[in-house]
Design a protein around this motif. Structure first.
Motif, mmCIF file in Angstrom:
data_model
loop_
_atom_site.group_PDB
_atom_site.id
_atom_site.type_symbol
_atom_site.label_atom_id
_atom_site.label_comp_id
_atom_site.label_asym_id
_atom_site.label_seq_id
_atom_site.Cartn_x
_atom_site.Cartn_y
_atom_site.Cartn_z
ATOM 1 N N PRO A 1 6.492 -1.605 8.845
ATOM 2 C CA PRO A 1 5.293 -1.062 9.479
ATOM 3 C C PRO A 1 4.632 0.005 8.606
ATOM 4 N N LEU A 2 3.320 0.096 8.703
ATOM 5 C CA LEU A 2 2.582 1.074 7.904
ATOM 6 C C LEU A 2 2.865 2.496 8.408
ATOM 7 N N GLU A 3 3.262 3.379 7.478
ATOM 8 C CA GLU A 3 3.521 4.775 7.875
ATOM 9 C C GLU A 3 2.603 5.771 7.180
ATOM 10 N N ALA A 4 2.105 5.418 5.988
ATOM 11 C CA ALA A 4 1.323 6.422 5.245
ATOM 12 C C ALA A 4 0.200 5.797 4.422
ATOM 13 N N LEU A 5 -0.876 6.570 4.296
ATOM 14 C CA LEU A 5 -1.986 6.212 3.395
ATOM 15 C C LEU A 5 -1.977 7.210 2.240
ATOM 16 N N ILE A 6 -2.048 6.691 1.012
ATOM 17 C CA ILE A 6 -2.083 7.549 -0.174
ATOM 18 C C ILE A 6 -3.437 7.365 -0.854
ATOM 19 N N PHE A 7 -4.240 8.425 -0.848
ATOM 20 C CA PHE A 7 -5.604 8.349 -1.375
ATOM 21 C C PHE A 7 -5.690 8.838 -2.815
ATOM 22 N N LEU B 1 5.418 9.700 -3.444
ATOM 23 C CA LEU B 1 6.449 9.081 -2.592
ATOM 24 C C LEU B 1 7.652 10.011 -2.424
ATOM 25 N N ARG B 2 8.057 10.662 -3.527
ATOM 26 C CA ARG B 2 9.191 11.609 -3.440
ATOM 27 C C ARG B 2 8.839 12.758 -2.514
ATOM 28 N N GLN B 3 7.599 13.275 -2.647
ATOM 29 C CA GLN B 3 7.179 14.396 -1.787
ATOM 30 C C GLN B 3 7.157 13.969 -0.318
ATOM 31 N N LEU B 4 6.753 12.715 -0.071
ATOM 32 C CA LEU B 4 6.685 12.220 1.314
ATOM 33 C C LEU B 4 8.069 11.861 1.842
ATOM 34 N N PRO C 1 9.663 5.232 1.364
ATOM 35 C CA PRO C 1 9.684 4.142 0.390
ATOM 36 C C PRO C 1 8.284 3.561 0.215
ATOM 37 N N ALA C 2 8.038 2.950 -0.942
ATOM 38 C CA ALA C 2 6.726 2.353 -1.230
ATOM 39 C C ALA C 2 6.343 1.319 -0.171
ATOM 40 N N SER C 3 7.347 0.644 0.407
ATOM 41 C CA SER C 3 7.083 -0.483 1.315
ATOM 42 C C SER C 3 6.340 -0.095 2.599
ATOM 43 N N VAL C 4 6.297 1.199 2.960
ATOM 44 C CA VAL C 4 5.615 1.584 4.201
ATOM 45 C C VAL C 4 4.297 2.323 3.926
ATOM 46 N N CYS C 5 3.848 2.280 2.660
ATOM 47 C CA CYS C 5 2.628 3.018 2.286
ATOM 48 C C CYS C 5 1.568 2.065 1.740
ATOM 49 N N VAL C 6 0.303 2.454 1.924
ATOM 50 C CA VAL C 6 -0.813 1.743 1.305
ATOM 51 C C VAL C 6 -1.625 2.749 0.501
ATOM 52 N N VAL C 7 -2.014 2.331 -0.713
ATOM 53 C CA VAL C 7 -2.819 3.177 -1.597
ATOM 54 C C VAL C 7 -4.283 2.767 -1.509
ATOM 55 N N LEU C 8 -5.175 3.751 -1.584
ATOM 56 C CA LEU C 8 -6.616 3.490 -1.686
ATOM 57 C C LEU C 8 -7.077 3.990 -3.049
ATOM 58 N N GLU C 9 -7.653 3.088 -3.834
ATOM 59 C CA GLU C 9 -8.012 3.379 -5.227
ATOM 60 C C GLU C 9 -9.408 2.849 -5.540
ATOM 61 N N ASP C 10 -9.956 3.286 -6.689
ATOM 62 C CA ASP C 10 -11.252 2.740 -7.111
ATOM 63 C C ASP C 10 -11.271 2.307 -8.570
ATOM 64 N N ALA D 1 2.560 -0.535 -10.271
ATOM 65 C CA ALA D 1 3.790 -0.268 -11.028
ATOM 66 C C ALA D 1 4.762 0.577 -10.196
ATOM 67 N N ALA D 2 4.240 1.299 -9.203
ATOM 68 C CA ALA D 2 5.100 2.077 -8.297
ATOM 69 C C ALA D 2 5.512 1.239 -7.086
ATOM 70 N N GLY D 3 5.108 -0.035 -7.073
ATOM 71 C CA GLY D 3 5.526 -0.941 -5.990
ATOM 72 C C GLY D 3 4.709 -0.822 -4.722
ATOM 73 N N LEU D 4 3.480 -0.285 -4.844
ATOM 74 C CA LEU D 4 2.667 0.006 -3.654
ATOM 75 C C LEU D 4 1.567 -1.025 -3.409
ATOM 76 N N ALA D 5 1.373 -1.399 -2.158
ATOM 77 C CA ALA D 5 0.217 -2.213 -1.773
ATOM 78 C C ALA D 5 -1.038 -1.379 -1.991
ATOM 79 N N THR D 6 -2.097 -2.021 -2.500
ATOM 80 C CA THR D 6 -3.281 -1.249 -2.901
ATOM 81 C C THR D 6 -4.578 -1.908 -2.458
#
Ligand code: XBP
Length: 233
Positions: free
Chosen positions: A1-7, A164-167, A170-179, A189-194
């Protein structure tokens, strides 16, 4: 399940790069450097991530007038640029991209964790968040991984691994927003959905590795829509 958004910040939360460019050109003038970066030059140099790294690359590869003076004062020059950037942000020169404020509000309502992973400095991030979302916004982010906290800049995965370490997630519960494609590579490369929202300087990049690509995170500001809907026609 989604737990965090990384902007990501520059280009994702807001179209900041024209403000960084203006701040740089102002800093060049303040340091008596007869340089000015136009949009094509900045587009070329944006391949180098990190403001200081980008300046060093320009000085060493383009060898502009007064290159050696500037190299000796690189830290100072970059600090002056960031002071000017904070001033321009404070004057209201930057607004959030469509949908960003709504997504952050909805994520908070749903109890998702929020984080930031950016190449730009902590001070620049704080200036932007305070001006666009209010001082309380600084407390909404459980992790702010910024600038030189990770010496290897994107496309290296380090800044995302740090977030991820600060949070403590694991990468599996996070989604990244990028441009950018460099941010996308770093997140992958960090294993994150983007999810990618291309920006002014990145809309010609290859985002085929992204999990999703959207023009923006939402519709234009409601007041503008409302005004258009109530038009005099
Ligand atoms: C974008 C960058 C930054 C900014 C300038 O980072 O590469 O260098 O262009 O900021 P991101 P600084 O997309 O990861 O936010 O001069 O402070 O580096």
């Amino acid at each position: 399940p989604l737990e965090a958004l990384i902007f990501d910040v520059d280009g994702t939360l807001a179209e900041t790069e024209e403000t960084h460019r203006r701040a740089l050109n102002d800093a060049f003038a303040a340091f008596d450097l007869p340089w000015s970066w136009d949009q094509p030059t900045y587009r070329r140099l944006l391949r180098i991530m990190g403001g200081k790294e980008r300046l060093r690359h320009f000085i060493e590869h383009d060898r502009p007038e007064k290159a050696d003076d500037a190299l000796a004062r690189l830290d100072e020059l970059h600090a002056a640029k960031n002071r000017r950037y904070a001033e321009l942000v404070h004057e209201g020169g930057v607004t959030l991209r469509p949908g960003v404020a709504r997504l952050i509000a909805e994520a908070r309502e749903k109890g998702l964790t929020l984080a930031i992973a950016t190449t730009t400095s902590q001070a620049n991030v704080e200036a932007l968040l305070v001006k666009t979302l209010g001082p309380e916004a600084l407390g909404w982010f459980s992790a702010i991984a910024a600038g030189d906290l990770a010496p290897a800049k994107k496309p290296a995965p380090d800044i995302f691994l740090l977030a991820l370490r600060q949070l403590g997630l694991p990468a599996s519960v996070c989604v990244v927003l990028e441009d950018t494609v460099y941010g996308l590579r770093a997140a992958k490369a960090a294993g994150l959905a983007t999810l990618v929202t291309p920006s002014f300087y990145t809309d010609d990049q290859d985002f085929s590795a992204a999990d999703a690509v959207f023009d923006t995170l939402g519709e234009p500001d409601a007041p503008a829509l409302h005004l258009a809907g109530a038009g005099v026609g």
